[in-house]
Structure formats: C-alpha cells, structure tokens
Write an enzyme that holds these catalytic residues in place. Structure first.
Site, mmCIF file in Angstrom:
data_model
loop_
_atom_site.group_PDB
_atom_site.id
_atom_site.type_symbol
_atom_site.label_atom_id
_atom_site.label_comp_id
_atom_site.label_asym_id
_atom_site.label_seq_id
_atom_site.Cartn_x
_atom_site.Cartn_y
_atom_site.Cartn_z
ATOM 1 N N ARG A 37 0.844 -1.191 0.000
ATOM 2 C CA ARG A 37 0.000 0.000 0.000
ATOM 3 C C ARG A 37 0.884 1.247 0.000
ATOM 4 O O ARG A 37 1.950 1.268 0.627
ATOM 5 C CB ARG A 37 -0.859 -0.033 1.262
ATOM 6 C CG ARG A 37 -1.835 1.131 1.434
ATOM 7 C CD ARG A 37 -2.959 1.054 0.460
ATOM 8 N NE ARG A 37 -4.091 1.878 0.870
ATOM 9 C CZ ARG A 37 -5.124 2.150 0.078
ATOM 10 N NH1 ARG A 37 -5.168 1.658 -1.152
ATOM 11 N NH2 ARG A 37 -6.126 2.888 0.511
ATOM 12 N N THR A 66 -9.985 0.192 -9.871
ATOM 13 C CA THR A 66 -8.986 -0.624 -9.176
ATOM 14 C C THR A 66 -8.988 -1.875 -10.012
ATOM 15 O O THR A 66 -9.825 -2.005 -10.902
ATOM 16 C CB THR A 66 -9.461 -0.905 -7.724
ATOM 17 O OG1 THR A 66 -9.402 0.297 -6.984
ATOM 18 C CG2 THR A 66 -8.640 -1.961 -7.010
ATOM 19 N N THR A 99 -4.143 -0.759 -7.192
ATOM 20 C CA THR A 99 -4.960 0.383 -7.605
ATOM 21 C C THR A 99 -4.159 1.665 -7.710
ATOM 22 O O THR A 99 -3.091 1.797 -7.107
ATOM 23 C CB THR A 99 -6.107 0.585 -6.579
ATOM 24 O OG1 THR A 99 -7.015 1.572 -7.058
ATOM 25 C CG2 THR A 99 -5.573 1.029 -5.221
ATOM 26 N N ASP A 150 -7.696 8.431 0.418
ATOM 27 C CA ASP A 150 -8.239 7.408 1.318
ATOM 28 C C ASP A 150 -7.929 7.708 2.786
ATOM 29 O O ASP A 150 -8.395 6.990 3.678
ATOM 30 C CB ASP A 150 -7.710 6.015 0.944
ATOM 31 C CG ASP A 150 -8.485 5.403 -0.228
ATOM 32 O OD1 ASP A 150 -9.459 6.013 -0.700
ATOM 33 O OD2 ASP A 150 -8.113 4.307 -0.677
ATOM 34 N N SER A 165 -7.651 1.072 3.367
ATOM 35 C CA SER A 165 -8.148 0.533 2.100
ATOM 36 C C SER A 165 -9.333 -0.396 2.332
ATOM 37 O O SER A 165 -9.572 -0.861 3.452
ATOM 38 C CB SER A 165 -7.028 -0.261 1.421
ATOM 39 O OG SER A 165 -7.505 -0.916 0.266
ATOM 40 N N SER A 166 -10.054 -0.645 1.252
ATOM 41 C CA SER A 166 -11.121 -1.664 1.286
ATOM 42 C C SER A 166 -10.785 -2.877 0.431
ATOM 43 O O SER A 166 -11.602 -3.792 0.299
ATOM 44 C CB SER A 166 -12.431 -1.070 0.758
ATOM 45 O OG SER A 166 -12.837 0.008 1.543
ATOM 46 N N GLY A 168 -13.727 -1.604 -6.729
ATOM 47 C CA GLY A 168 -15.015 -0.999 -6.372
ATOM 48 C C GLY A 168 -15.043 -0.253 -5.060
ATOM 49 O O GLY A 168 -16.106 -0.134 -4.446
ATOM 50 N N GLY A 169 -13.897 0.242 -4.587
ATOM 51 C CA GLY A 169 -13.911 0.992 -3.327
ATOM 52 C C GLY A 169 -14.541 0.157 -2.225
ATOM 53 O O GLY A 169 -14.278 -1.045 -2.111
#
Ligand code: DON
Length: 565
Positions: free
Chosen positions: A99, A375, A393, A417, A446-447, A467-468
């Site tokens: 990340r 993403t 992403t 984010d 993050s998701s 898709g967030g």
C-alpha cells in the site's frame, strides 16, 4: 470490437485460441495446469506464459501486474499500490502489503486550503493527493521471498507491450476517449494516451515509449529501477514542479511489508484475506461470522430475507470499519475481536428478522461516503496449487491523472483514502476519526479484499474485486453464493450484487438483483434502496470437479480474460 485473432479465438464462453501452449478466453475457461484471470487479455496471457515456462504463481502474478500497468492504465500500475494474498500448497498463507504511504512531510491538516477550509481538490486531485507508490517494492519483495523465475523475464513482457505497443480494446478506447477533456490539463498524460490530440480507435496500437524505458530500468535494476536513479529523480522533479511533497528520500525509504493474513472460517470453509491497512479481510470475516448464525441457504439467493440479512451484517461491519480500521503500524486495530465468533454473536443479537435497523452516525465520530470503482483484481493459480490473489490500484480511474514526464507512468491519488482532517464529518460521508488521519509514512485505509477460500486443506477459490468500499461486499456475496447456495463458479460471479456501507443508510442493488415485488418487501422492512448498473469486477479462479482449475472473468468487464495451459 473483436480482439486480435491471434490472441483470442472466441469472444465468449470459449474454448479459445492457442498461443504457444496457452489458451486465452474471455469467458469461463477450464485448465489442468496453471491459470490467470485478469482485466486484459495480454496481461492474462503474459502471466500464463510465465506459468507454462515453469514459473510459479507468484512469478505469474508479478508478470501479470506489470503487463496490466501497460494495458489497463486506469488501474494497473507501477505508480500505485496494493495487496497480494498467497496460499501455499501446504495450506499455509501470507500477505504482502505494498500500500502507498504518506510522504515524510504529511500531517493531518494537509488537505486544508489557505483559508483553513477542507479542499476536495487538494485531497483527491492534486500533487498532494499522491502517496509514495508501493507496487514495484511489493512485487520485488514477493519475488525475492517466494518467486522462482528470473526477475527480468517477469518484467520483459510489459516492456515489450509498452515499447512495441498493444491493440487497444473497445472498452479501453472508450475509457480513454472519455478523458479527452480531463487530460488536457495534464500534458504528459494527454500526450501518452492521445495520438496527435486524437483518441485511439479500437484496434489501434498504443505505444508508450517512456513507460517502456522505466520498465526496462525496473527489469534491469529491480526495485532500484523505480525507487532510485532516473525514475526516482523524474518522479521527485514532477512533485517539485507541481507542489507535491514526495522526495527521493521518501522513495528510497519505502518498504513493502509481509504481514499475517486475516483468517476466519465460514461453515467449514477457511477464509484467508487481507489484513490492515485494508479493512477488507476484517470486515469480510466479521460479516461472514454474523451470517453463519442464520440459515442463509433456506432464505434463497437474492430473496428479500437474504438481502435483509446481508444489509444488516454490512451495516454493522462498516460502522466498525469507520470506528477502528487503519494502518496497524500507527494504531491498535482490534482485528481479533472484530473477527471473533463471540463478537459476531453479540452483533447478530441486534438484528431483527424482518425489520431494518437504523445507522446512527453518533456510533462513531463520522461516516464514510460512496466511492467510485477503479482498481483491478486478478487471480493466479499454478499447477502445484500455489494460489495468489492480487488487488492493486491507483485509487480513482487513472489515479491523480499525473503522468511522470519522461517516465511514462501514472501516479495514484491514494492520499484521498485518508480522512479529510481531524473531526470533520459531513453528510457526504467524510470522516474525521483519529486512526486514519494522514501522518508521515502512514498507510491510508483501504477496502481492497484479495481473498482465498479453502476447505479441508484444498484450494476452493481465489476471489477479489475493484469498487472501493463495495469490494468487501462483492467478495462477501461470492463466498455466500458458493457456500450457501452451491452456485457454479460462473453463476457465483455473475449473480447480481448489492451494497450497503452503514452510511449513507441506503442499499444499492444491481439492476435485476430482485423483482419489483421483492424490492417492495425489502422497502416495507424499512430499507432505503436504489438501483445501480454494476457492482465490482471479480476476476476469480475456482477449483472445479476433479481438481480442474476454472477461470471465471467477471462478465461485467468485456476485457476480462482467463488464460491457462
Ligand atoms: O484502497 C481502496 O479501498 C480504494 N482506494 C480502492 C479504489 C477503488 O476500488 C476505486 N474507488 N475509488
């Protein structure tokens, strides 16, 4: 637009073309050997060819990831970040966290303008929106620890795709053409993705020479080809020009991290998923634990009762996400409690059988908003059963829109984010809770939910989606479709999905999710519902009858491709 005949024989639900020993299909594909499913045919093929040449699934995941950085510029990247979940043939597992990080100069109030007001533009669409990229470090670390093939051969297919060009699909042509005006403010991006100021047509060849040169440096020097030398200098210079804060020091300091996965069980299946700084695995396991206490199978797929119980589990898990989830290197995230069966039992007791609860913003200091859906997720399994689930992403489609001049790659806008600023809460969903504020070298929440499902020691599925915040719910529903409803792999991915994220207190159903009459039943329970065109793009792999690998590109994406041998 038909894809190149040499690449692909059949456009749908195929047996398909033979490129040397590798079969490529834009539809469900079965294979006895290895399999890759990703968002672009050339990228899936690049990964499958690595498998066929004897590379393992980690090698193939790296090759696919680099190829997507060329062929799927909206989300494939070297200027962004993501997560890789790995399950080994012996059943053990690990995750790589690459990340993005905040630069050293970051602070919680960095998204305020000169008058002290929160600025959406600074937060999401400026040089300050760019996080220190993690993808190349993540791939290099995964390769060093778990790869088996030579690094150069994993980057070379991407070099060739950038240098020689590749055929633009109808979807990519449309996506780029839609950015014609937006990219005018970003000259390096405009030059890269438009030819003489005109959009590429489907079937045209897109060449990215600067990107090829950067990829060559990565091929030849590994992580130093990105985090040091020419690439780092070009990136830092662009930051300096645009008022961004990422320096060569930030780049040199960046490290990917290997972490313990979040693990759970659901009706005898093992769930292996992403740990914080993603909220994905934690929320997924929390929701599955809640659902485990209900007879979901008896409800019937996409029935009002099924939808109601999904929504109620989602409402509670997303409240906990907003309250607790963040970078574990900066705050204590109560993963063990949130993923425990005992906590799920407490939550379950608050769910009524046939009436909606109400999301109360006072449960935490704020509420999250909706997110867009750019993403990309891809799945890889090799002949030995090594399974790799990658979601990575740039955050928004094409990230910050900033291409590093001379280096040819897009930078993320992942700083968006982070929470906007301390204490700020709006009904659009900004949150100001402490744990996810921008701080030097912190990773933003993050998701993304790359996930692997197993049972009795055997691999069952590799799952994930863009898709967030909808990502977590997309993965949840694929798991439920397999476990509770016994759907085939293709049906489990194709089935319509819904999304609820606590706040706004409304469920969004994919068109066709249920009949009008059933929707009326849901509304009568007190649920607010709306309809949407599409939720997620889950490029998955399943183990089918007799151990055959079943690659399932999500039919929601016309470029999704399975490649195997
Ligand atoms: O990490 C995340 O959860 C998001 N940045 C992923 C972005 C995504 O799926 C598209 N939506 N904004």
């Amino acid at each position: 637009m038909p894809l190149p005949a040499a690449l692909l024989a059949t456009a749908c639900n195929a047996p398909a073309a033979e490129t040397p020993g590798v079969t490529v299909a834009q539809g469900t594909l079965e294979s006895g050997g290895g399999m890759v499913v990703s968002a672009y045919p050339h990228a899936s093929r690049a990964g499958a060819e690595v498998l066929r040449a004897g590379g393992n699934a980690v090698d193939a995941a790296i090759a696919t990831g680099f190829a997507l950085a060329v062929t799927h510029p909206a989300a494939g990247n070297i200027g962004g970040g993501g997560f890789m979940v790995i399950r080994f043939p012996d059943g053990s597992s690990t995750v790589m966290d690459f990340r993005e990080k905040a630069p050293l100069r970051a602070h919680p109030e960095m998204f305020l303008d000169e008058s002290g007001e929160y600025s959406y533009r600074i937060h999401h669409r400026s040089h300050l929106a760019v996080g220190v990229p993690g993808t190349v470090a993540g791939f290099a670390q995964a390769h060093e620890k778990y790869g088996s093939a030579a690094w150069t051969g994993l980057v070379e297919p991407a070099v060739a795709l950038a240098r020689d060009g590749f055929e633009v699909s109808e979807r990519l042509a449309g996506s780029l053409a839609g950015r014609l005006e937006a990219f005018r403010d970003y000259p390096a991006t405009f030059a890269q993705f438009f030819r003489d100021g005109e959009p590429y047509a489907p079937g045209d060849t897109l060449v990215q020479a600067d990107l090829a040169a950067t990829l060559e440096r990565i091929r030849d020097h590994g992580r130093d080809g990105f985090y040091a030398g020419e690439t780092a200098r070009l990136l830092a210079e662009e930051m300096e020009r645009g008022g961004g804060w990422i320096t060569e020091e930030d780049l040199a300091r960046y490290q990917a991290v290997e972490r313990e996965p979040v693990r759970g069980t659901y009706r005898g299946y093992d769930i292996i998923s992403m740990a914080p700084p993603s909220s994905g695995g934690t929320a997924l396991v929390e929701m599955l634990n809640v659902l485990e206490g209900f007879d979901v199978a008896a409800m019937g797929a996409n029935s009002p009762a099924h939808a109601h119980h999904l929504i109620e589990a989602m409402r509670r898990a997303f409240r906990d996400r907003a309250a607790h989830l963040a970078d574990p290197d900066f705050s204590d995230v109560p993963v063990a409690r949130l993923t425990s069966k005992a906590y799920a039992a407490e939550i379950r007791a608050t769910i009524k059988a046939d009436a909606a609860s109400v999301s109360d913003p006072d449960d935490v200091a704020g509420a999250p908003g909706w997110e867009s859906s750019e993403t990309t997720h891809y799945s890889v399994v090799d002949a030995d059963g090594l399974a790799v689930s990658v979601t990575y992403t740039l955050e928004g489609g094409y990230g910050s829109y900033i291409t590093v001049p001379g280096a040819g790659f897009l930078l993320n806008n992942e700083m968006g984010d982070f929470n906007a600023r301390p204490g700020l809460t709006t009904d659009r969903g900004l949150i100001g809770t402490e744990p996810n504020l921008a701080r030097p070298e912190q990773r933003m929440l993050s998701s993304m939910t790359p996930t692997i499902l197993a049972r009795d020691g055997e691999l069952v599925a590799v799952v994930g989606s863009p898709g967030g915040r909808t990502i977590i719910n997309t993965v949840l529903q694929i798991v439920v479709n397999v476990v509770d409803f016994g759907m085939s792999p293709a049906d489990a991915v194709a089935a319509k999905r819904l999304h609820h994220q606590w706040l706004p207190d409304a469920a969004r159903l994919e068109d066709g999710y249920m009949s009008e009459d059933d929707a009326a039943v849901l509304t009568a329970m007190g649920h607010q519902i709306s309809w949407s065109g599409r939720q997620g793009i889950a490029h998955c792999i399943f183990t089918g009858e007799g151990g055959v690998l079943v690659g399932v590109p999500d039919p929601r994406d016309s470029d999704g491709t399975a490649a195997g041998y």
